[in-house]
Structure formats: structure tokens, C-alpha cells
Scaffold this active site. Structure first.
Site, PDB file in Angstrom:
ATOM      1  N   HIS A  84       1.162  -7.484   0.813  1.00  0.00           N
ATOM      2  CA  HIS A  84       0.805  -7.531  -0.551  1.00  0.00           C
ATOM      3  C   HIS A  84       2.498  -8.607  -0.954  1.00  0.00           C
ATOM      4  O   HIS A  84       3.698  -8.561  -0.139  1.00  0.00           O
ATOM      5  CB  HIS A  84       2.113  -5.916  -0.560  1.00  0.00           C
ATOM      6  CG  HIS A  84       2.018  -6.510  -1.905  1.00  0.00           C
ATOM      7  ND1 HIS A  84       1.177  -5.568  -2.795  1.00  0.00           N
ATOM      8  CD2 HIS A  84       2.958  -6.283  -3.372  1.00  0.00           C
ATOM      9  CE1 HIS A  84       1.585  -5.609  -4.344  1.00  0.00           C
ATOM     10  NE2 HIS A  84       3.051  -6.045  -4.848  1.00  0.00           N
ATOM     11  N   ASP A 163       1.844   5.733 -11.509  1.00  0.00           N
ATOM     12  CA  ASP A 163       2.305   4.467 -11.617  1.00  0.00           C
ATOM     13  C   ASP A 163       0.719   3.450 -12.212  1.00  0.00           C
ATOM     14  O   ASP A 163       2.141   2.645 -12.708  1.00  0.00           O
ATOM     15  CB  ASP A 163       2.012   3.424  -9.682  1.00  0.00           C
ATOM     16  CG  ASP A 163       2.840   2.694  -9.662  1.00  0.00           C
ATOM     17  OD1 ASP A 163       4.006   2.100  -9.811  1.00  0.00           O
ATOM     18  OD2 ASP A 163       1.756   1.140  -9.964  1.00  0.00           O
ATOM     19  N   ARG A 170       5.621   0.058 -18.197  1.00  0.00           N
ATOM     20  CA  ARG A 170       6.952  -1.114 -18.367  1.00  0.00           C
ATOM     21  C   ARG A 170       6.812  -2.537 -19.383  1.00  0.00           C
ATOM     22  O   ARG A 170       7.648  -2.860 -19.435  1.00  0.00           O
ATOM     23  CB  ARG A 170       7.146  -0.793 -16.416  1.00  0.00           C
ATOM     24  CG  ARG A 170       7.695   0.383 -16.362  1.00  0.00           C
ATOM     25  CD  ARG A 170       7.738   0.271 -14.538  1.00  0.00           C
ATOM     26  NE  ARG A 170       8.347  -1.561 -14.333  1.00  0.00           N
ATOM     27  CZ  ARG A 170       7.828  -1.372 -12.886  1.00  0.00           C
ATOM     28  NH1 ARG A 170       6.974  -0.301 -12.318  1.00  0.00           N
ATOM     29  NH2 ARG A 170       8.398  -2.579 -12.323  1.00  0.00           N
ATOM     30  N   SER A 185       6.842   1.077  -7.309  1.00  0.00           N
ATOM     31  CA  SER A 185       5.958   1.035  -8.029  1.00  0.00           C
ATOM     32  C   SER A 185       4.906   0.300  -6.873  1.00  0.00           C
ATOM     33  O   SER A 185       3.805   0.628  -6.683  1.00  0.00           O
ATOM     34  CB  SER A 185       5.812   0.239  -8.592  1.00  0.00           C
ATOM     35  OG  SER A 185       4.457  -0.619  -9.506  1.00  0.00           O
ATOM     36  N   LYS A 189       1.825   2.690  -3.479  1.00  0.00           N
ATOM     37  CA  LYS A 189       0.496   2.385  -3.370  1.00  0.00           C
ATOM     38  C   LYS A 189       0.160   2.342  -2.306  1.00  0.00           C
ATOM     39  O   LYS A 189      -1.253   2.516  -1.841  1.00  0.00           O
ATOM     40  CB  LYS A 189      -0.050   0.812  -4.859  1.00  0.00           C
ATOM     41  CG  LYS A 189      -0.440   1.483  -6.153  1.00  0.00           C
ATOM     42  CD  LYS A 189      -0.006   0.732  -7.359  1.00  0.00           C
ATOM     43  CE  LYS A 189       1.088  -0.662  -7.191  1.00  0.00           C
ATOM     44  NZ  LYS A 189       1.048  -1.472  -8.093  1.00  0.00           N
TER      45      LYS A 189
HETATM   46  N1  URA Z   1       3.651  -5.192  -8.603  1.00  0.00           N
HETATM   47  C1  URA Z   1       3.829  -4.033  -8.797  1.00  0.00           C
HETATM   48  O1  URA Z   1       1.891  -3.096  -7.869  1.00  0.00           O
HETATM   49  N2  URA Z   1       4.302  -3.275  -9.134  1.00  0.00           N
HETATM   50  C2  URA Z   1       5.668  -3.575 -10.079  1.00  0.00           C
HETATM   51  O2  URA Z   1       6.339  -3.006 -10.306  1.00  0.00           O
HETATM   52  C3  URA Z   1       5.765  -5.168  -9.795  1.00  0.00           C
HETATM   53  C4  URA Z   1       4.864  -5.826  -9.027  1.00  0.00           C
END
Ligand code: URA
Length: 426
Positions: A84, A163, A170, A185, A189
Site C-alpha cells: 500500500h 472507513d 474527512r 483508515s 482496509k
Molecule cells: N488513504 C486512505 O485510505 N486513508 C487515508 O486516510 C489516507 C490515505
């Protein structure tokens, strides 16, 4: 236990610690719509201003995972490895990396997102390939993963729905840049997705969320801690995002550059980071003897790319879209390009149509910025420095505004090379 949201907000507003019960309740109640957006915005702002400790972050993450389904890859014969990136400009690494790591023996389930603001999104890039589909059912995703070794697709609605709702909130309330909220966040995931190991590419610099190495270190170690706590072998690399990665920023432009990397060529920084991340992923998946440099050179990563694109309806041989109009920015003087700012280039690409301002906006497949020189390269007055691409030429002026002051040309003495990989956090 009965809870009320105002006391949860007040606790954090007054710099208190949220209890496990408060966290579980507020995430669940927000997902169900019982806590309103304006109440969650107030809580998110209080978290941004006053922080959370590691226990609170771990519980917040667990509550977001519990808000939806968890995927299960245990039926696969290969170990799973995922990567990621916290997002950057010209960051096309997922495209060559997923097939490369699959060619070396791991299964790579890469649930990806779309771009928002100046950072590009992997799905937008791949959608410039004619026929390619980002939306797969869980069964289709497992099938592509099982048969080709890698899949890059959109995360389904069932994964960490808390999320999904909170991230959208946000984004419009100035509360994205909070380390506890970013870490929970991303990791909710990734943990819900069910990968066995995870490598985090935490970007640092003007084009990244984290502008300083100290903040990037804090974000990386928080995420590594969360992954490890949840049984996912997690490693983070801090990598440079002061200048764009590679020589392109924009959807089809980046696909073309990724295919060059898979064909054994491509810009040195993209190749270096792709191989560094591949080594980490293979190590974390227990495949220590695999040789990603060889898999790039001998065409086996390209073979997986072609199968993976075709399995999702794409034609790997199709011509990629080209924008209708181009505008060239020339070097105003001769010397060494000492700086090319990632954020400014990202904003220019976005304004040319490569990115979107709102989630529902379309993107232009051919739009973006091509860079003819990288920091450290010698340039001659009048040579092309950047080519801007768009279907809508009235966007050029606005994009050019963002490039004012975006680069410096000086002498060798003014230039210090920044490594691609800055630090490793375990
Ligand atoms: N990527 C995400 O999935 N969440 C965040 O808060 C920032 C970047």
C-alpha cells in the site's frame, strides 16, 4: 451500555482518552447513521487536534474492521503479499509491482482506489486500457488471483464501510491529515482484505500527505504496529516524494511507462522502487530466494501483466488513449535541473484533467504531464522540459499557473541527490 455522542466528543475535545466502549459504540453508531456527519466531523477534528494513543488507534482500527466483511484467501496455494502506498505524484508502482511479485511466486490481491486531488489513483490509470474493468465480485477477484497470481481491483462496498463513510467526511472537513485517522483508515482496509503480509510505501515530501520525515516515521511505525498486532507481517519503507516518480504523471501516460518497466526498460527511480518493494513483499511472504530483477529482465513479469489485464476484460495490445492537445514548457536557461516539485506537477496534471475534484467527476485518460528531465539532469536553454497533455486546451493556462516556480535550474554545486528509499521501518 447507553452512550451519547456528545460525551464522546467532549472527552476528546478536553484531551481525554476514549474508552474501548466509547470507540466501539461511536464507530458502529456512525456506520448505522445514528451518529450524524456533523457530530463525527467534530470528533474527527478533536482527534486531529488532540491525537490518540496507540491503544485508542488499535481499538478504532478494530472497530472499523468489524463494521464490514473480512476476505479470506486461505484457499489459495500461494502466500499472499500486498503493498500500500500513501499516495504520490507519478506513483504507478502498483502496475509493474503486482505482476512482478506474482511472477516470483506470491499471490498479490491489490485492492486499489481512485485519485482524489493531486495524487493519482491506480484504478483511474488502469481504466485507460480499453475494456479493463475495476469492479469485480469477490468470486471474480479470487478467480483472477488464483489463475494469474495477481489482481488489481476496486475494494467492494462490504470492506470497512465505516472507513468509506468517514474518509469521505474527512475529505470535506479538513481532517484528512491526522496520523491516527490515516493509519486506522489504511490498516482497517488492509487487515479486512485478509492479506498475510503487507509492505507499506510511506511517501515523504511535497507531493505526499507527510511533508516531513518525522511525521512519515510516526505514521509508518503506527501502521506497522497495527499490522503486527492483527497478525499481518508488516514492513514500511519511507520513500521520497519531493519530486514525481518516473517521467510521467497522468493515467494512460503512466500505464505506458509501467509497460516499459515490465519490458525491462523505464526510468531508473521507478525500476529501483519497484524492485525494492518486490524484495520486501517476497521476503515478508517467505519467498526469500525469488529474484525480482530477473523476473523483470526475462519477461515473466510482463507475461503475468498481460494475463492479468486480459482476465479483467482489458486488451494488453490495444493502443492507449492520447490527449488531443499538447503544450511544451521549455527550459528558460542551461544548467542542471536541481529541483522539480512533486506537488506542483501533481496539481498541473490534475488541472489538465488527469484527476478529479469531486468523487463523481470523470477523468481524462490521456491528460497529464510528461517530464523530459529529472533532478540532476543537465538541460539546455530552449529544450523541452515538460509536455502538458489534455483534451481541453482551455486548461493549459490554469495548469501552467501551478508550474510557476515548480523547478530550479542551477549548477552541479546546487544539486544534492535524494535517495529513492529513505528508511526502513519494522
Ligand atoms: N488513504 C486512505 O485510505 N486513508 C487515508 O486516510 C489516507 C490515505
Amino acid at each position: 451500555m447507553a452512550m451519547d455522542v456528545i460525551s464522546v466528543i467532549r472527552t476528546k475535545r478536553d484531551r481525554g482518552e476514549l474508552t474501548d466502549e466509547q470507540i466501539d459504540w461511536v464507530i458502529d453508531a456512525y456506520t448505522r447513521g445514528e451518529v450524524a456527519d456533523e457530530q463525527m466531523s467534530a470528533l474527527a477534528m478533536a482527534i486531529l487536534l488532540n491525537g490518540m494513543n496507540r491503544r485508542e488507534i488499535a481499538r478504532w482500527t478494530a472497530a472499523m474492521i468489524a463494521s464490514g466483511e473480512r476476505m479470506d484467501f486461505s484457499s489459495l496455494s500461494r502466500p499472499t503479499a500486498d503493498k500500500h502506498s500513501t499516495g504520490g505524484v507519478g506513483d504507478k508502482i502498483t502496475l509493474p509491482l503486482a505482476p512482478l511479485v506474482a511472477a516470483c511466486g506470491a499471490a498479490v490481491p491489490q485492492l486499489s482506489g481512485r485519485g482524489l486531488g493531486h495524487t493519482g489513483g491506480t484504478l483511474d490509470k488502469l481504466e485507460s486500457i480499453p475494456g479493463w474493468r475495476a469492479l469485480l465480485s469477490n468470486e471474480e477477484m479470487l478467480h483472477v488471483l488464483d489463475t494469474t497470481g495477481a489482481v488489481i481491483c476496486a475494494a467492494g462496498d462490504g470492506l470497512a464501510p465505516a472507513d468509506k463513510k468517514l474518509y469521505a467526511l474527512r475529505d470535506v472537513t479538513g481532517t484528512v491529515e491526522a496520523i491516527p485517522l490515516i493509519a486506522s483508515s489504511i490498516m482497517s482496509k488492509k487487515i479486512a482484505e485478509g492479506t498475510g503480509s503487507l509492505v507499506l510505501d510511506v511517501k515523504v515530501g511535497s507531493g505526499a500527505f507527510m511533508k516531513t520525515i518525522e511525521d512519515a516515521r510516526e505514521l509508518a511505525s503506527t501502521m506497522v504496529g497495527l499490522g503486527t498486532y492483527h497478525g499481518v507481517k508488516t514492513v514500511a519503507l519511507l520513500t521520497d516524494m519531493s519530486t514525481p516518480l518516473g517521467r510521467t504523471a497522468g493515467n494512460a501516460l503512466e500505464v505506458r511507462e509501467s509497460v516499459e518497466v515490465l519490458a525491462g526498460g523505464g526510468p531508473a527511480d521507478v525500476v529501483e522502487l519497484t524492485i525494492a518493494l518486490a524484495r520486501e513483499m517476497l521476503d515478508a511472504a517467505g519467498l526469500k530466494d525469488a529474484d525480482p530483477a530477473k523476473a523483470l529482465a526475462d519477461g515473466s513479469a510482463m507475461d503475468v501483466w498481460r494475463r492479468m489485464i486480459a482476465a479483467q476484460g482489458g486488451d494488453p495490445d490495444a493502443e492507449l488513449p492520447v490527449a488531443r492537445e499538447q503544450h511544451v514548457v521549455k527550459a528558460p536557461s542551461s544548467g542542471v535541473l536541481t529541483r522539480l516539485d512533486a506537488y506542483d506537477v501533481g496539481v498541473a496534471a490534475w488541472r489538465l484533467g488527469a484527476g478529479r475534484a469531486r468523487k463523481e467527476d470523470p477523468v481524462q485518460a490521456g491528460a497529464g504531464v510528461e517530464m523530459h528531465a529529472k533532478p540532476g539532469d543537465r538541460v539546455t536553454e530552449g529544450q523541452p522540459l515538460l509536455t502538458l497533455h489534455t483534451d481541453t486546451p482551455d486548461r493549459f493556462a490554469y495548469a501552467l499557473q501551478s508550474l510557476e516556480g515548480s523547478f530550479d535550474i542551477g549548477s552541479d554545486a546546487d544539486f544534492t541527490a535524494t535517495p529513492v528509499v529513505l528508511e526502513r521501518i519494522v
